[in-house]
Design a protein around this motif. Structure first.
Motif, short mmCIF file in Angstrom:
data_model
loop_
_atom_site.label_atom_id
_atom_site.label_comp_id
_atom_site.label_asym_id
_atom_site.label_seq_id
_atom_site.Cartn_x
_atom_site.Cartn_y
_atom_site.Cartn_z
N LYS A 1 7.28 6.29 -5.12
CA LYS A 1 8.05 6.70 -4.11
C LYS A 1 7.56 7.98 -3.57
N VAL A 2 7.94 8.43 -2.39
CA VAL A 2 7.38 9.55 -1.66
C VAL A 2 7.62 10.65 -2.67
N VAL B 1 5.20 4.85 1.98
CA VAL B 1 5.06 3.54 1.08
C VAL B 1 5.35 2.30 1.98
N GLY B 2 4.40 1.35 1.92
CA GLY B 2 4.57 0.06 2.48
C GLY B 2 5.60 -0.88 2.01
N GLU C 1 -1.15 -0.92 -6.63
CA GLU C 1 -1.83 -1.43 -8.04
C GLU C 1 -3.10 -0.57 -8.48
N GLN C 2 -3.59 -0.02 -7.34
CA GLN C 2 -4.95 0.73 -7.85
C GLN C 2 -4.38 2.34 -7.82
N CYS C 3 -3.16 2.47 -7.94
CA CYS C 3 -2.75 4.14 -8.17
C CYS C 3 -2.40 4.23 -9.67
N GLU D 1 0.80 -0.86 0.06
CA GLU D 1 -0.02 0.07 -0.10
C GLU D 1 0.77 1.33 0.16
N VAL D 2 0.23 2.35 -0.48
CA VAL D 2 0.86 3.75 -0.23
C VAL D 2 -0.02 4.68 0.65
N LEU D 3 0.66 5.52 1.18
CA LEU D 3 -0.20 6.53 2.10
C LEU D 3 -0.10 7.79 1.13
#
Length: 325
Positions: free
Chosen positions: A80-81, A72-73, A103-105, A29-31
């Motif tokens: 990347k940030v 990022v997880g 993968e949904q980004c 996941e990503v934040l």
């Protein structure tokens, strides 16, 4: 972080701005530091208590966001940030920070603002999933989209045209009809004064519609069957006029019709990843070139989320409604 809390189900007034801890991205996941979040009909239905989030999903409203990657997880290598992304979330979009599966980004298309990008994921994932994965829309076929001036409708017009289909739509006013035609619809039909079955049959020399994308339901279900061409595919993605109907099934058999439907949120991650891959290859280049653009009806700051939902429920808008943070 600030987020929209839903302490109880009910009208738009039940939503409240609250403070809470920002989420942490799990593996894969990503934040995202959210700059804008799309408002969608499923948000309204969840607020009303009729569309609970699937197990493990955030109870916070909001299925699509745009902003910058904040963290990022584990196992995330693509992002990347600092990357500018828009994302289909599993919930939690009405907040200053939201997590989404990597993968949904998707990258924010060139030349688009965060507000415009926030209008893409839920809508374009939904349209692609139903027109391509379920209905197998082909070049040269006739596509009828009900609710052509909605966020889904404005996207379906443009994607249908990009796929080479002849696109017809229904809408509820002359202004909405003209807006749909400016987006590429061959003919927009004012359902208050015209019979869409007769109009499409006349325009297609009796062929009818190969694919119908319907969010209305009710009496439209039987009329879609009447209008469908042989081997036609009718896809329901909502039932704003009711889901319990009585229809004559004989034409379904005689014309070899497919009646189907779907919801996006409960689908497995692999399915959503496949949709994202298709969009990256086919639709994102068109967005980067300015050949397709989201239509923004209105923006609201987070504190005015109730007004955003009231506008959604009025169905008076053309295009997407977006919250800004």
């Amino acid at each position: 972080m600030r987020f929209i809390d839903l302490p109880e189900h009910g009208g738009p007034e039940v939503m409240q701005v609250a403070q809470g801890e920002k989420p942490e991205p799990a593996a894969g996941e990503v934040l995202i530091r959210v700059q804008a979040a799309g408002v969608n009909r499923p948000d309204v239905i969840q607020r009303q208590g009729f569309y609970p989030p699937p197990p493990g999903a955030s109870p916070v409203l909001g299925l699509e966001v745009a902003g910058e990657v904040s963290a990022v997880g584990a196992d995330v290598t693509r992002w990347k940030v600092g990357d500018r992304v828009c994302a289909l979330t599993n919930g939690g979009g009405y907040a200053e920070y939201a997590v989404a599966p990597a993968e949904q980004c998707l990258p924010i298309p060139e030349g688009l603002t965060a507000v415009e990008a926030a209008a893409l994921p839920e809508t374009f994932f939904t349209v692609w999933s139903n027109l391509v994965h379920r209905a197998h829309l082909n070049a040269g076929e006739v596509l009828l989209v009900h609710g052509g001036s909605s966020g889904i409708g404005t996207a379906a017009i443009q994607i249908g045209r990009a796929l080479g289909a002849r696109v017809f739509v229904t809408a509820g006013s002359e202004d909405k009809c003209r807006a749909c035609e400016q987006l590429g619809a061959e003919r927009a039909i004012n359902y208050r004064s015209e019979d869409f079955v007769a109009v499409v049959n006349e325009a297609t020399d009796g062929h009818g519609a190969d694919v119908v994308l319907d969010m209305v339901g009710g009496a439209y279900v039987d009329r879609n069957i009447q209008l469908a061409a042989r081997d036609g595919r009718i896809v329901n993605i909502a039932f704003l006029a009711g889901a319990q109907v009585e229809v004559n099934m004989l034409p379904v058999m005689l014309k070899r019709l497919v009646l189907t439907g779907s919801t996006l949120r409960p689908q497995p991650p692999a399915t959503k990843a496949a949709i994202a891959s298709d969009l990256t290859k086919v639709v994102w280049p068109l967005l980067n070139q300015g050949k397709i653009r989201p239509v923004i009806a209105a923006t609201f700051v987070l504190e005015d989320v109730a007004d955003a939902h009231r506008l959604m429920e009025s169905s008076s808008h053309i295009g997407k409604i977006v919250l800004t943070l």
